[in-house]
Write an enzyme that holds these catalytic residues in place. Sequence first.
Site, PDB file in Angstrom:
ATOM      1  N   ARG A 224      59.212  29.721   8.807  1.00 32.48           N
ATOM      2  CA  ARG A 224      58.529  31.004   8.593  1.00 32.48           C
ATOM      3  C   ARG A 224      59.452  32.192   8.866  1.00 32.48           C
ATOM      4  NH1 ARG A 224      52.614  31.439   8.395  1.00 32.48           N
ATOM      5  NH2 ARG A 224      51.792  29.337   8.233  1.00 32.48           N
TER       6      ARG A 224
ATOM      7  N   HIS B 143      62.122  25.488   5.257  1.00 27.60           N
ATOM      8  CA  HIS B 143      60.702  25.885   5.298  1.00 27.60           C
ATOM      9  C   HIS B 143      60.350  26.884   6.382  1.00 27.60           C
ATOM     10  CE1 HIS B 143      59.535  23.835   9.023  1.00 27.60           C
ATOM     11  NE2 HIS B 143      60.409  22.921   8.683  1.00 27.60           N
TER      12      HIS B 143
ATOM     13  N   ASP C  50      55.489  21.662  18.721  1.00 25.83           N
ATOM     14  CA  ASP C  50      55.346  23.109  18.844  1.00 25.83           C
ATOM     15  C   ASP C  50      54.523  23.761  17.742  1.00 25.83           C
ATOM     16  OD1 ASP C  50      56.946  22.777  16.660  1.00 25.83           O
ATOM     17  OD2 ASP C  50      58.766  23.599  17.546  1.00 25.83           O
TER      18      ASP C  50
ATOM     19  N   GLU D 287      57.918  15.610  23.419  1.00 21.56           N
ATOM     20  CA  GLU D 287      58.991  16.521  22.978  1.00 21.56           C
ATOM     21  C   GLU D 287      58.857  17.875  23.691  1.00 21.56           C
ATOM     22  OE1 GLU D 287      59.532  18.480  18.999  1.00 21.56           O
ATOM     23  OE2 GLU D 287      60.818  16.777  18.605  1.00 21.56           O
TER      24      GLU D 287
ATOM     25  N   HIS E  14      59.384  21.958   0.226  1.00 23.54           N
ATOM     26  CA  HIS E  14      58.190  22.043   1.084  1.00 23.54           C
ATOM     27  C   HIS E  14      57.032  22.634   0.286  1.00 23.54           C
ATOM     28  CE1 HIS E  14      55.772  23.289   4.601  1.00 23.54           C
ATOM     29  NE2 HIS E  14      56.543  22.522   5.346  1.00 23.54           N
TER      30      HIS E  14
ATOM     31  N   GLU F 295      57.156  28.892  16.915  1.00 24.79           N
ATOM     32  CA  GLU F 295      57.199  27.617  17.634  1.00 24.79           C
ATOM     33  C   GLU F 295      57.731  27.747  19.064  1.00 24.79           C
ATOM     34  OE1 GLU F 295      58.222  28.085  14.525  1.00 24.79           O
ATOM     35  OE2 GLU F 295      56.917  26.792  13.332  1.00 24.79           O
TER      36      GLU F 295
HETATM   37  C1  UD1 Z   1      54.189  24.107   9.945  1.00 20.37           C
HETATM   38  C2  UD1 Z   1      54.463  24.427  11.411  1.00 20.37           C
HETATM   39  C3  UD1 Z   1      55.952  24.348  11.696  1.00 20.37           C
HETATM   40  C4  UD1 Z   1      56.539  23.032  11.227  1.00 20.37           C
HETATM   41  C5  UD1 Z   1      56.181  22.812   9.774  1.00 20.37           C
HETATM   42  C6  UD1 Z   1      56.672  21.468   9.330  1.00 20.37           C
HETATM   43  C7  UD1 Z   1      53.036  26.037  12.580  1.00 20.37           C
HETATM   44  C8  UD1 Z   1      52.763  27.446  12.893  1.00 20.37           C
HETATM   45  N1  UD1 Z   1      54.022  25.780  11.729  1.00 20.37           N
HETATM   46  O1  UD1 Z   1      54.760  25.123   9.157  1.00 20.37           O
HETATM   47  O2  UD1 Z   1      56.157  24.472  13.089  1.00 20.37           O
HETATM   48  O3  UD1 Z   1      57.921  23.080  11.377  1.00 20.37           O
HETATM   49  O4  UD1 Z   1      54.755  22.857   9.611  1.00 20.37           O
HETATM   50  O5  UD1 Z   1      56.653  21.310   7.959  1.00 20.37           O
HETATM   51  O6  UD1 Z   1      52.346  25.178  13.080  1.00 20.37           O
HETATM   52  N2  UD1 Z   1      51.001  23.277   2.422  1.00 20.37           N
HETATM   53  C9  UD1 Z   1      50.443  22.462   1.459  1.00 20.37           C
HETATM   54  N3  UD1 Z   1      50.386  21.109   1.698  1.00 20.37           N
HETATM   55  C10 UD1 Z   1      50.874  20.534   2.806  1.00 20.37           C
HETATM   56  C11 UD1 Z   1      51.470  21.369   3.772  1.00 20.37           C
HETATM   57  C12 UD1 Z   1      51.514  22.736   3.578  1.00 20.37           C
HETATM   58  O7  UD1 Z   1      49.993  22.931   0.429  1.00 20.37           O
HETATM   59  O8  UD1 Z   1      50.819  19.324   2.929  1.00 20.37           O
HETATM   60  C13 UD1 Z   1      51.040  24.744   2.192  1.00 20.37           C
HETATM   61  C14 UD1 Z   1      49.657  25.396   2.336  1.00 20.37           C
HETATM   62  O9  UD1 Z   1      49.555  26.439   1.411  1.00 20.37           O
HETATM   63  C15 UD1 Z   1      49.680  25.933   3.752  1.00 20.37           C
HETATM   64  C16 UD1 Z   1      51.125  26.374   3.860  1.00 20.37           C
HETATM   65  O10 UD1 Z   1      51.866  25.351   3.191  1.00 20.37           O
HETATM   66  O11 UD1 Z   1      48.768  26.987   3.972  1.00 20.37           O
HETATM   67  C17 UD1 Z   1      51.631  26.589   5.251  1.00 20.37           C
HETATM   68  O12 UD1 Z   1      51.355  25.490   6.115  1.00 20.37           O
HETATM   69  P1  UD1 Z   1      51.483  25.694   7.728  1.00 20.37           P
HETATM   70  O13 UD1 Z   1      51.226  24.400   8.390  1.00 20.37           O
HETATM   71  O14 UD1 Z   1      50.663  26.863   8.145  1.00 20.37           O
HETATM   72  O15 UD1 Z   1      52.957  26.161   7.917  1.00 20.37           O
HETATM   73  P2  UD1 Z   1      54.317  25.430   7.687  1.00 20.37           P
HETATM   74  O16 UD1 Z   1      55.215  26.476   7.184  1.00 20.37           O
HETATM   75  O17 UD1 Z   1      54.131  24.188   6.912  1.00 20.37           O
HETATM   76  N1  UDP Z   2      60.777  14.790   5.782  1.00 18.96           N
HETATM   77  C1  UDP Z   2      60.159  13.948   4.860  1.00 18.96           C
HETATM   78  N2  UDP Z   2      60.171  14.295   3.544  1.00 18.96           N
HETATM   79  C2  UDP Z   2      60.749  15.434   3.090  1.00 18.96           C
HETATM   80  C3  UDP Z   2      61.375  16.286   4.042  1.00 18.96           C
HETATM   81  C4  UDP Z   2      61.360  15.928   5.375  1.00 18.96           C
HETATM   82  O1  UDP Z   2      59.633  12.901   5.231  1.00 18.96           O
HETATM   83  O2  UDP Z   2      60.728  15.677   1.882  1.00 18.96           O
HETATM   84  C5  UDP Z   2      60.716  14.434   7.202  1.00 18.96           C
HETATM   85  C6  UDP Z   2      62.041  14.408   7.931  1.00 18.96           C
HETATM   86  O3  UDP Z   2      62.596  13.119   7.893  1.00 18.96           O
HETATM   87  C7  UDP Z   2      61.665  14.812   9.345  1.00 18.96           C
HETATM   88  C8  UDP Z   2      60.442  15.677   9.150  1.00 18.96           C
HETATM   89  O4  UDP Z   2      59.968  15.440   7.842  1.00 18.96           O
HETATM   90  O5  UDP Z   2      61.275  13.706  10.125  1.00 18.96           O
HETATM   91  C9  UDP Z   2      60.783  17.130   9.316  1.00 18.96           C
HETATM   92  O6  UDP Z   2      59.693  17.880   8.949  1.00 18.96           O
HETATM   93  P1  UDP Z   2      59.795  19.423   8.639  1.00 18.96           P
HETATM   94  O7  UDP Z   2      61.180  19.783   8.255  1.00 18.96           O
HETATM   95  O8  UDP Z   2      58.676  19.731   7.703  1.00 18.96           O
HETATM   96  O9  UDP Z   2      59.396  20.089  10.043  1.00 18.96           O
HETATM   97  P2  UDP Z   2      60.230  20.433  11.371  1.00 18.96           P
HETATM   98  O10 UDP Z   2      60.905  19.193  11.827  1.00 18.96           O
HETATM   99  O11 UDP Z   2      61.168  21.534  11.021  1.00 18.96           O
HETATM  100  O12 UDP Z   2      59.173  20.894  12.295  1.00 18.96           O
END
Ligand code: UD1
Ligand code: UDP
Length: 373
Positions: free
Chosen positions: A218, A216, A99, A121, A248, A135
């Site tokens: 939003r 994490h 999602d 999924e 995160h 999502e």
């Molecule tokens: C995203 C997904 C969310 C998912 C989550 C898993 C969308 C809209 N959101 O949210 O569905 O549950 O990932 O973790 O698709 N950042 C880093 N390094 C990384 C990852 C993120 O620096 O490896 C920081 C960056 O500043 C980035 C911000 O996190 O701009 C947000 O990342 P983004 O993918 O937009 O949103 P998430 O909150 O991570």
């Molecule tokens: N996870 C990981 N390292 C971490 C935290 C989570 O590998 O420090 C894994 C966790 O086992 C799961 C996935 O990341 O499989 C979940 O990701 P996240 O919570 O970022 O996203 P969501 O599942 O909420 O979309």
Amino acid sequence: MNAPLKILTIFGTRPEAIKMFPLVHALEADERFCSRVCVTGQHRGMLDQVLEIAGIVPHHDLDLMQPDQTLDGLTASLLTAIGTVLDEEQPDWVVVQGDTATAMSGALAAYYRKIPVAHVEAGLRSGNIHHPWPEEVNRKIIGSMAGLHFAPTKTAQAALLRENVAPETVHVTGNTVIDALHWITARIDRQPGLAANLAPLEKRFAGKRIIGVTSHRRENFGDGMENIAEAIRQLAARGDVAMIFPVHLNPNVRQVMNQELGGLENVALIEPLDYPHFARLIAISTLMLTDSGGVQEEAPALGKPVLVMRETTERPEGVEAGTALLVGTDATRIAAQANRLLDDASAYAAMARAHNPFGDGRTSARILDLLAR
Ligand code: UD1
Ligand code: UDP
């Protein structure tokens, strides 16, 4: 024999990578398919952690992440960049997972080119377009375009059928997250060093019960995050527990948690763990406190109670089975429910039962057979 089907998997975030790597491994090993992989780099460090452990070298890496990216900016760049890859690759199927913005944009770019989309999924619904946000709507948009829907459970299948999705396109396959968990557990069994880096924390917190924490979402930014931090602070007042919290990389999470929880003796704020170490964290935890989707699936599979810090969930199976509890984002409520599990052995035992509505570890194989049809 027919020419192999060209399958382009598209993913970009940590959870998508975890849930797609078993499928990519299976596609690569199956001569019915030609496997191509496009990562968008919606996440960077957290995506790369998964690619590395899974040994996946993508054919395309769009490297799109921007610091503190906005939903519209991210979506716009995803859509055009993925479009270019599709024009070059011309796959028979595009496969997206879950999602995220990457999954939704990948499906939309494929749809614009009349390339069929398979959705891994599929069918999870909270019924509330603001939780999880964005999502819930992303997943519905993908569902409206996909030609094949791989629902992890019967509940997800039923949700799709209620939305008049053609029944013959919906298949209950389980969730690939269980395939991933089996794979990583077997790797750690063979190579315990892969998950050994928590040892210093395990030593530091010896004699205390560990609570694993992640957060994490939003929709929880702002007050929700502050409340979650406050709940952790309240629990930290107990001398008999310690919290391990891989934070995160989203700056909206890190800023609050560092400010509110930095310096507490029994709260370890650490960098995101790679998958083997996160599996280890679940294994050593008494319970998990989380707003994550994936952790709601993994913790019950490993017999760990999970308190879900969200108002609703699109994964009701764990709650229905009694291994997960929705506790919202009110600090007092979160702390009270955690205290209850820590202090009441029978309440704990009732939740700490391994229960696995999400699959048997053979989901990828089922998906491949369905794609090959
Ligand atoms: C995203 C997904 C969310 C998912 C989550 C898993 C969308 C809209 N959101 O949210 O569905 O549950 O990932 O973790 O698709 N950042 C880093 N390094 C990384 C990852 C993120 O620096 O490896 C920081 C960056 O500043 C980035 C911000 O996190 O701009 C947000 O990342 P983004 O993918 O937009 O949103 P998430 O909150 O991570
Ligand atoms: N996870 C990981 N390292 C971490 C935290 C989570 O590998 O420090 C894994 C966790 O086992 C799961 C996935 O990341 O499989 C979940 O990701 P996240 O919570 O970022 O996203 P969501 O599942 O909420 O979309």
